[in-house]
Design a protein around this motif. Structure first.
Motif, mmCIF file in Angstrom:
data_model
loop_
_atom_site.group_PDB
_atom_site.id
_atom_site.type_symbol
_atom_site.label_atom_id
_atom_site.label_comp_id
_atom_site.label_asym_id
_atom_site.label_seq_id
_atom_site.Cartn_x
_atom_site.Cartn_y
_atom_site.Cartn_z
ATOM 1 N N PRO A 124 0.840 -1.428 -0.024
ATOM 2 C CA PRO A 124 -0.185 0.143 0.129
ATOM 3 C C PRO A 124 0.998 1.218 0.079
ATOM 4 O O PRO A 124 0.471 2.387 -0.679
ATOM 5 C CB PRO A 124 -0.712 -0.107 1.207
ATOM 6 C CG PRO A 124 -0.112 -1.171 2.104
ATOM 7 C CD PRO A 124 0.623 -2.333 1.071
ATOM 8 N N ILE A 125 2.007 1.307 0.697
ATOM 9 C CA ILE A 125 2.885 2.323 0.811
ATOM 10 C C ILE A 125 3.342 2.839 -0.657
ATOM 11 O O ILE A 125 3.621 3.775 -1.110
ATOM 12 C CB ILE A 125 3.981 2.143 1.729
ATOM 13 C CG1 ILE A 125 3.386 2.033 3.180
ATOM 14 C CG2 ILE A 125 4.998 3.778 1.712
ATOM 15 C CD1 ILE A 125 4.336 1.630 4.010
ATOM 16 N N ARG A 126 4.039 1.611 -1.135
ATOM 17 C CA ARG A 126 4.753 1.718 -2.553
ATOM 18 C C ARG A 126 3.764 2.185 -3.722
ATOM 19 O O ARG A 126 3.966 2.824 -4.548
ATOM 20 C CB ARG A 126 5.169 0.296 -2.982
ATOM 21 C CG ARG A 126 6.318 -0.100 -2.110
ATOM 22 C CD ARG A 126 7.138 -1.046 -2.547
ATOM 23 N NE ARG A 126 8.496 -1.544 -2.014
ATOM 24 C CZ ARG A 126 9.709 -0.836 -2.090
ATOM 25 N NH1 ARG A 126 9.672 0.311 -2.929
ATOM 26 N NH2 ARG A 126 10.633 -1.279 -1.231
ATOM 27 N N SER A 127 2.406 1.439 -3.569
ATOM 28 C CA SER A 127 1.247 1.939 -4.496
ATOM 29 C C SER A 127 1.161 3.330 -4.550
ATOM 30 O O SER A 127 0.771 4.083 -5.403
ATOM 31 C CB SER A 127 0.125 1.051 -4.229
ATOM 32 O OG SER A 127 -0.981 1.646 -5.047
ATOM 33 N N ARG A 128 0.885 3.960 -3.184
ATOM 34 C CA ARG A 128 0.671 5.457 -2.974
ATOM 35 C C ARG A 128 1.970 6.304 -3.599
ATOM 36 O O ARG A 128 1.640 7.332 -4.019
ATOM 37 C CB ARG A 128 0.717 5.473 -1.337
ATOM 38 C CG ARG A 128 0.852 7.286 -1.104
ATOM 39 C CD ARG A 128 -0.708 7.774 -1.384
ATOM 40 N NE ARG A 128 -0.652 9.109 -0.674
ATOM 41 C CZ ARG A 128 -1.515 10.001 -1.135
ATOM 42 N NH1 ARG A 128 -2.229 9.838 -2.281
ATOM 43 N NH2 ARG A 128 -1.624 11.278 -0.616
ATOM 44 N N LEU A 129 3.186 5.688 -3.285
ATOM 45 C CA LEU A 129 4.161 6.627 -3.844
ATOM 46 C C LEU A 129 4.320 6.412 -5.374
ATOM 47 O O LEU A 129 4.728 7.572 -6.017
ATOM 48 C CB LEU A 129 5.705 5.743 -3.203
ATOM 49 C CG LEU A 129 5.814 5.989 -1.798
ATOM 50 C CD1 LEU A 129 7.098 5.125 -1.299
ATOM 51 C CD2 LEU A 129 6.254 7.548 -1.471
ATOM 52 N N ASP A 130 3.955 5.396 -6.005
ATOM 53 C CA ASP A 130 3.994 5.339 -7.356
ATOM 54 C C ASP A 130 3.068 6.169 -8.011
ATOM 55 O O ASP A 130 3.353 6.989 -8.888
ATOM 56 C CB ASP A 130 3.678 3.958 -7.853
ATOM 57 C CG ASP A 130 4.636 3.024 -7.690
ATOM 58 O OD1 ASP A 130 5.808 3.495 -7.507
ATOM 59 O OD2 ASP A 130 4.593 1.848 -7.745
ATOM 60 N N ASN A 131 1.723 6.518 -7.527
ATOM 61 C CA ASN A 131 0.695 7.533 -7.735
ATOM 62 C C ASN A 131 1.365 8.763 -7.598
ATOM 63 O O ASN A 131 0.882 9.830 -8.473
ATOM 64 C CB ASN A 131 -0.573 7.142 -7.100
ATOM 65 C CG ASN A 131 -1.408 5.995 -7.573
ATOM 66 O OD1 ASN A 131 -1.453 5.431 -8.517
ATOM 67 N ND2 ASN A 131 -2.013 5.368 -6.511
ATOM 68 N N LEU A 132 2.033 9.130 -6.426
ATOM 69 C CA LEU A 132 2.259 10.485 -6.210
ATOM 70 C C LEU A 132 3.541 10.691 -7.198
ATOM 71 O O LEU A 132 3.406 12.047 -7.549
ATOM 72 C CB LEU A 132 2.962 10.405 -4.729
ATOM 73 C CG LEU A 132 1.927 10.782 -3.602
ATOM 74 C CD1 LEU A 132 2.594 10.280 -2.355
ATOM 75 C CD2 LEU A 132 1.169 11.930 -3.591
ATOM 76 N N LYS A 133 4.352 9.782 -7.513
ATOM 77 C CA LYS A 133 5.395 10.342 -8.705
ATOM 78 C C LYS A 133 4.747 10.467 -9.994
ATOM 79 O O LYS A 133 5.235 11.214 -10.705
ATOM 80 C CB LYS A 133 6.265 8.923 -8.830
ATOM 81 C CG LYS A 133 7.144 8.739 -7.433
ATOM 82 C CD LYS A 133 8.011 7.301 -7.455
ATOM 83 C CE LYS A 133 8.857 7.304 -6.351
ATOM 84 N NZ LYS A 133 9.674 5.839 -6.204
ATOM 85 N N LYS A 134 3.836 9.960 -10.495
ATOM 86 C CA LYS A 134 3.086 10.094 -11.593
ATOM 87 C C LYS A 134 2.408 11.515 -11.657
ATOM 88 O O LYS A 134 2.578 12.397 -12.500
ATOM 89 C CB LYS A 134 2.028 9.127 -11.802
ATOM 90 C CG LYS A 134 2.354 7.624 -12.044
ATOM 91 C CD LYS A 134 1.155 6.625 -12.356
ATOM 92 C CE LYS A 134 2.036 5.221 -12.635
ATOM 93 N NZ LYS A 134 0.801 4.339 -12.645
#
Length: 216
Positions: A124-134
């Protein structure tokens, strides 16, 4: 004489037990690939071992000896299509899918199970980070294409907020790793994660030493 014989038998028995405790068997299957060769690479006593075997009707088997749970890579033909797995003494079963080795399933390895559990907690943390990077990439483009100072400032404010959320996400990931290394002193994946935390400067050296001394 009898005493020496008993000592010899005891030593021989221990040596055989120790040797058998180091043996591993990796049974595998590849969905969608019936033939070919498959390669397994791992390190034993600081020596790189490269083993290969034939795939027969989608199945294969590796046998060897390792001192302890050890990370290994497995691939067939294409090194870019590989799986990083944790071998350990005993019998293991791996299931691979042709052209998609990274989504493997491995049973019989406690260390792999521990890594899978940690990875699951990270998701869940990595998914959140990926969305934020996009979002960050999109905002940078918006700033570059702004027609007015007002719109540029608006996007810069959003970019600052995204940056703050990214930092928070990274802190959450680091906190998860710190909890793991403290809670799992017997895990073989604790040392590499502890090293990662130390190298990135997340925890000071004295704390690293304290945690390290508490390892099994």
């Amino acid at each position: 004489g009898l005493f020496l014989i008993l000592i010899y038998l005891t030593i021989s028995s221990c040596s055989q037990t120790d040797k058998s405790d180091k043996k591993f068997t990796l049974k595998g299957e590849i969905i969608g690939q019936d033939t070919g060769r498959i390669i397994l690479i791992y390190v034993k006593n600081l020596t790189r071992i490269t083993d290969s075997t034939i795939i027969k009707r989608g199945a294969f088997i590796f046998k060897g000896e390792i001192e302890e749970p050890t990370q290994a890579t497995i691939y067939s033909g294409n090194e870019a299509n590989n799986a990083w797995i944790y071998l350990q003494p005993g019998i293991m079963q791996v299931t691979l899918t042709k052209d998609n080795f990274k989504d493997f399933k491995l049973t019989g390895s406690k260390t792999q199970d521990e890594l899978n559990e940690l990875t699951k907690m990270e998701e869940p943390i990595r998914s959140r980070l990926d969305n934020l990077k996009k979002q960050q990439i999109s905002i940078i483009d918006s700033i570059a294409n702004s027609k007015t100072d007002l719109s540029k400032k608006k996007f810069e404010k959003i970019a600052k907020e995204i940056d703050s959320q990214l930092n928070q996400g990274k802190e959450n990931l680091n906190s998860l790793w710190i909890k793991f290394v403290v809670d799992n002193p017997k895990s073989y994946i604790t040392p590499p994660y502890l090293r990662r935390l130390e190298e990135s400067g997340v925890i000071p050296l004295d704390s690293v030493n304290s945690i390290f001394k508490g390892l099994d």
